[in-house]
Design a protein around this motif. Structure first.
Motif, PDB file in Angstrom:
ATOM      1  N   ASP A  85       0.807  -1.224   0.000  1.00 37.64           N
ATOM      2  CA  ASP A  85       0.000   0.000   0.000  1.00 37.64           C
ATOM      3  C   ASP A  85       0.839   1.272   0.000  1.00 37.64           C
ATOM      4  OD1 ASP A  85      -2.397  -1.446  -0.036  1.00 37.64           O
ATOM      5  OD2 ASP A  85      -2.343  -1.692   2.141  1.00 37.64           O
ATOM      6  N   ILE A  86       2.161   1.147  -0.014  1.00 35.83           N
ATOM      7  CA  ILE A  86       3.013   2.338  -0.070  1.00 35.83           C
ATOM      8  C   ILE A  86       3.070   2.801  -1.525  1.00 35.83           C
ATOM      9  CG2 ILE A  86       5.340   3.267   0.277  1.00 35.83           C
ATOM     10  CD1 ILE A  86       5.705   1.144   2.503  1.00 35.83           C
ATOM     11  N   PRO A  87       2.623   4.035  -1.788  1.00 44.43           N
ATOM     12  CA  PRO A  87       2.628   4.512  -3.175  1.00 44.43           C
ATOM     13  C   PRO A  87       4.047   4.712  -3.711  1.00 44.43           C
ATOM     14  CG  PRO A  87       1.750   6.190  -1.678  1.00 44.43           C
ATOM     15  CD  PRO A  87       2.059   4.989  -0.859  1.00 44.43           C
ATOM     16  N   VAL A  88       4.225   4.372  -4.977  1.00 44.84           N
ATOM     17  CA  VAL A  88       5.509   4.540  -5.656  1.00 44.84           C
ATOM     18  C   VAL A  88       5.303   5.494  -6.822  1.00 44.84           C
ATOM     19  CG1 VAL A  88       7.362   3.409  -6.954  1.00 44.84           C
ATOM     20  CG2 VAL A  88       6.244   2.196  -5.060  1.00 44.84           C
ATOM     21  N   ILE A  89       6.145   6.525  -6.871  1.00 44.48           N
ATOM     22  CA  ILE A  89       6.150   7.443  -8.006  1.00 44.48           C
ATOM     23  C   ILE A  89       7.397   7.133  -8.816  1.00 44.48           C
ATOM     24  CG2 ILE A  89       6.289   9.856  -8.739  1.00 44.48           C
ATOM     25  CD1 ILE A  89       4.838  10.583  -6.076  1.00 44.48           C
ATOM     26  N   ALA A  90       7.196   6.781 -10.069  1.00 38.80           N
ATOM     27  CA  ALA A  90       8.321   6.476 -10.959  1.00 38.80           C
ATOM     28  C   ALA A  90       8.997   7.787 -11.349  1.00 38.80           C
ATOM     29  CB  ALA A  90       7.823   5.739 -12.203  1.00 38.80           C
ATOM     30  N   VAL A  91      10.299   7.839 -11.144  1.00 39.64           N
ATOM     31  CA  VAL A  91      11.099   9.005 -11.523  1.00 39.64           C
ATOM     32  C   VAL A  91      12.159   8.472 -12.471  1.00 39.64           C
ATOM     33  CG1 VAL A  91      12.581  10.863 -10.691  1.00 39.64           C
ATOM     34  CG2 VAL A  91      10.701  10.042  -9.249  1.00 39.64           C
ATOM     35  N   THR A  92      12.023   8.811 -13.749  1.00 39.68           N
ATOM     36  CA  THR A  92      12.877   8.129 -14.719  1.00 39.68           C
ATOM     37  C   THR A  92      13.240   8.997 -15.905  1.00 39.68           C
ATOM     38  OG1 THR A  92      13.029   6.155 -16.113  1.00 39.68           O
ATOM     39  CG2 THR A  92      10.848   7.115 -15.850  1.00 39.68           C
ATOM     40  N   ALA A  93      14.383   8.701 -16.480  1.00 40.50           N
ATOM     41  CA  ALA A  93      14.816   9.379 -17.697  1.00 40.50           C
ATOM     42  C   ALA A  93      14.099   8.797 -18.913  1.00 40.50           C
ATOM     43  CB  ALA A  93      16.333   9.252 -17.861  1.00 40.50           C
ATOM     44  N   GLN A  94      13.396   7.704 -18.713  1.00 39.08           N
ATOM     45  CA  GLN A  94      12.653   7.093 -19.816  1.00 39.08           C
ATOM     46  C   GLN A  94      11.428   7.955 -20.111  1.00 39.08           C
ATOM     47  OE1 GLN A  94      12.160   3.077 -18.003  1.00 39.08           O
ATOM     48  NE2 GLN A  94      12.734   2.440 -20.064  1.00 39.08           N
ATOM     49  N   ALA A  95      11.445   8.610 -21.233  1.00 38.28           N
ATOM     50  CA  ALA A  95      10.326   9.489 -21.570  1.00 38.28           C
ATOM     51  C   ALA A  95       9.828   9.213 -22.987  1.00 38.28           C
ATOM     52  CB  ALA A  95      10.750  10.946 -21.421  1.00 38.28           C
ATOM     53  N   MET A  96       9.974   7.993 -23.399  1.00 38.52           N
ATOM     54  CA  MET A  96       9.516   7.610 -24.730  1.00 38.52           C
ATOM     55  C   MET A  96       8.042   7.222 -24.670  1.00 38.52           C
ATOM     56  SD  MET A  96      12.293   7.983 -26.439  1.00 38.52           S
ATOM     57  CE  MET A  96      11.967   7.188 -27.987  1.00 38.52           C
ATOM     58  N   LEU A  97       7.423   7.192 -25.815  1.00 42.77           N
ATOM     59  CA  LEU A  97       6.022   6.805 -25.908  1.00 42.77           C
ATOM     60  C   LEU A  97       5.821   5.438 -25.259  1.00 42.77           C
ATOM     61  CD1 LEU A  97       3.343   7.762 -27.154  1.00 42.77           C
ATOM     62  CD2 LEU A  97       3.902   6.370 -29.148  1.00 42.77           C
ATOM     63  N   GLY A  98       4.894   5.341 -24.340  1.00 43.52           N
ATOM     64  CA  GLY A  98       4.596   4.071 -23.688  1.00 43.52           C
ATOM     65  C   GLY A  98       5.295   3.874 -22.356  1.00 43.52           C
ATOM     66  N   ASP A  99       6.341   4.650 -22.065  1.00 41.21           N
ATOM     67  CA  ASP A  99       7.074   4.463 -20.812  1.00 41.21           C
ATOM     68  C   ASP A  99       6.213   4.800 -19.596  1.00 41.21           C
ATOM     69  OD1 ASP A  99       9.410   3.494 -21.928  1.00 41.21           O
ATOM     70  OD2 ASP A  99      10.281   5.493 -22.172  1.00 41.21           O
ATOM     71  N   ARG A 100       5.443   5.885 -19.687  1.00 35.87           N
ATOM     72  CA  ARG A 100       4.567   6.263 -18.577  1.00 35.87           C
ATOM     73  C   ARG A 100       3.584   5.130 -18.275  1.00 35.87           C
ATOM     74  NH1 ARG A 100      -0.021   8.764 -16.683  1.00 35.87           N
ATOM     75  NH2 ARG A 100       0.340  10.631 -15.450  1.00 35.87           N
ATOM     76  N   GLU A 101       2.954   4.613 -19.317  1.00 33.47           N
ATOM     77  CA  GLU A 101       1.981   3.537 -19.161  1.00 33.47           C
ATOM     78  C   GLU A 101       2.628   2.280 -18.590  1.00 33.47           C
ATOM     79  OE1 GLU A 101       2.367   5.470 -21.863  1.00 33.47           O
ATOM     80  OE2 GLU A 101       0.517   6.617 -21.657  1.00 33.47           O
ATOM     81  N   ARG A 102       3.859   1.998 -19.041  1.00 35.03           N
ATOM     82  CA  ARG A 102       4.575   0.821 -18.532  1.00 35.03           C
ATOM     83  C   ARG A 102       4.826   0.965 -17.023  1.00 35.03           C
ATOM     84  NH1 ARG A 102      10.661  -1.109 -19.628  1.00 35.03           N
ATOM     85  NH2 ARG A 102      10.509  -3.098 -18.570  1.00 35.03           N
ATOM     86  N   CYS A 103       5.234   2.154 -16.592  1.00 31.58           N
ATOM     87  CA  CYS A 103       5.481   2.384 -15.160  1.00 31.58           C
ATOM     88  C   CYS A 103       4.189   2.252 -14.356  1.00 31.58           C
ATOM     89  CB  CYS A 103       6.078   3.776 -14.939  1.00 31.58           C
ATOM     90  SG  CYS A 103       7.778   3.957 -15.554  1.00 31.58           S
ATOM     91  N   LEU A 104       3.112   2.842 -14.865  1.00 27.59           N
ATOM     92  CA  LEU A 104       1.834   2.784 -14.150  1.00 27.59           C
ATOM     93  C   LEU A 104       1.293   1.358 -14.112  1.00 27.59           C
ATOM     94  CD1 LEU A 104       0.166   6.081 -15.443  1.00 27.59           C
ATOM     95  CD2 LEU A 104       1.393   5.707 -13.294  1.00 27.59           C
ATOM     96  N   SER A 105       1.445   0.621 -15.209  1.00 32.83           N
ATOM     97  CA  SER A 105       0.945  -0.752 -15.192  1.00 32.83           C
ATOM     98  C   SER A 105       1.806  -1.658 -14.308  1.00 32.83           C
ATOM     99  CB  SER A 105       0.827  -1.315 -16.612  1.00 32.83           C
ATOM    100  OG  SER A 105       2.087  -1.455 -17.195  1.00 32.83           O
ATOM    101  N   ALA A 106       3.050  -1.245 -14.037  1.00 33.38           N
ATOM    102  CA  ALA A 106       3.910  -2.000 -13.127  1.00 33.38           C
ATOM    103  C   ALA A 106       3.518  -1.773 -11.671  1.00 33.38           C
ATOM    104  CB  ALA A 106       5.370  -1.612 -13.336  1.00 33.38           C
ATOM    105  N   GLY A 107       2.690  -0.753 -11.434  1.00 30.79           N
ATOM    106  CA  GLY A 107       2.230  -0.507 -10.067  1.00 30.79           C
ATOM    107  C   GLY A 107       2.533   0.870  -9.520  1.00 30.79           C
ATOM    108  N   LYS A 144      12.679  12.671 -15.993  1.00 25.31           N
ATOM    109  CA  LYS A 144      13.850  13.504 -15.735  1.00 25.31           C
ATOM    110  C   LYS A 144      14.178  14.273 -17.008  1.00 25.31           C
ATOM    111  CE  LYS A 144      15.909  10.112 -12.595  1.00 25.31           C
ATOM    112  NZ  LYS A 144      17.013   9.164 -12.438  1.00 25.31           N
ATOM    113  N   PRO A 145      14.644  15.507 -16.949  1.00 24.64           N
ATOM    114  CA  PRO A 145      14.822  16.299 -15.737  1.00 24.64           C
ATOM    115  C   PRO A 145      13.468  16.593 -15.092  1.00 24.64           C
ATOM    116  CG  PRO A 145      15.214  17.661 -17.667  1.00 24.64           C
ATOM    117  CD  PRO A 145      15.014  16.266 -18.155  1.00 24.64           C
ATOM    118  N   ILE A 146      13.459  16.585 -13.787  1.00 21.13           N
ATOM    119  CA  ILE A 146      12.210  16.629 -13.030  1.00 21.13           C
ATOM    120  C   ILE A 146      11.589  18.012 -13.023  1.00 21.13           C
ATOM    121  CG2 ILE A 146      11.247  16.380 -10.704  1.00 21.13           C
ATOM    122  CD1 ILE A 146      13.328  14.100 -10.356  1.00 21.13           C
ATOM    123  N   ASN A 147      10.310  18.034 -13.322  1.00 21.44           N
ATOM    124  CA  ASN A 147       9.504  19.238 -13.160  1.00 21.44           C
ATOM    125  C   ASN A 147       9.076  19.237 -11.693  1.00 21.44           C
ATOM    126  OD1 ASN A 147       7.200  20.905 -12.823  1.00 21.44           O
ATOM    127  ND2 ASN A 147       6.711  20.730 -15.006  1.00 21.44           N
TER     128      ASN A 147
END
Length: 125
Positions: A78-100, A107-110
């Motif tokens: 139940d501990i939330p995880v925020i993905a912080v990554t240099a991967q910013a290609m199409l589909g990377d966001r969805e891959r991180c979210l589907s991983a949990g 990155k670079p972080i807004n």
């Protein structure tokens, strides 16, 4: 006072330093780990961690595997995880979210984007 700690897991000490500096300046308490294995160990020993900022691309255990281990643990699931990554290609966001992950910041972080995400999970004074 409620202890709300953020755990930053990243294999690059410069990223940890920069993130910690920004977050501490905003009043957050931060812990850090230089890899996923160390991060999981810190989670096991500190019950005050309320959110994890996870680098997804690390040597050894990457962020995807670490999130999977967290989600399969009754204590960490139940501990939330925020993905912080240099991967910013199409589909990377969805891959991180589907991983949990509950959120994704490239990155670079807004900083404003990250602070908005953190406000959903961390109580501040």
């Amino acid at each position: 006072m409620v202890e709300n700690k953020i755990l930053i897991i990243d294999d690059d000490p410069r990223n940890i330093f920069a993130l910690s500096a920004v977050l501490k300046a905003k009043g957050y308490q931060c812990l850090s780990a230089i890899g996923a294995e160390e991060g999981l160990e810190i989670l096991a020993n500190d019950r005050d961690i309320v959110v994890v900022l996870m680098d997804m691309m690390m040597p050894g255990m990457d962020g995807y595997e670490a999130i999977s281990k967290m989600k399969s643990s009754t204590r960490f699931k139940d501990i939330p995880v925020i993905a912080v990554t240099a991967q910013a290609m199409l589909g990377d966001r969805e891959r991180c979210l589907s991983a949990g992950a509950v959120g994704y910041v490239a990155k670079p972080i807004n900083v404003e984007e990250l602070l908005k995400l953190l406000a959903l999970y961390v109580l501040t004074e």
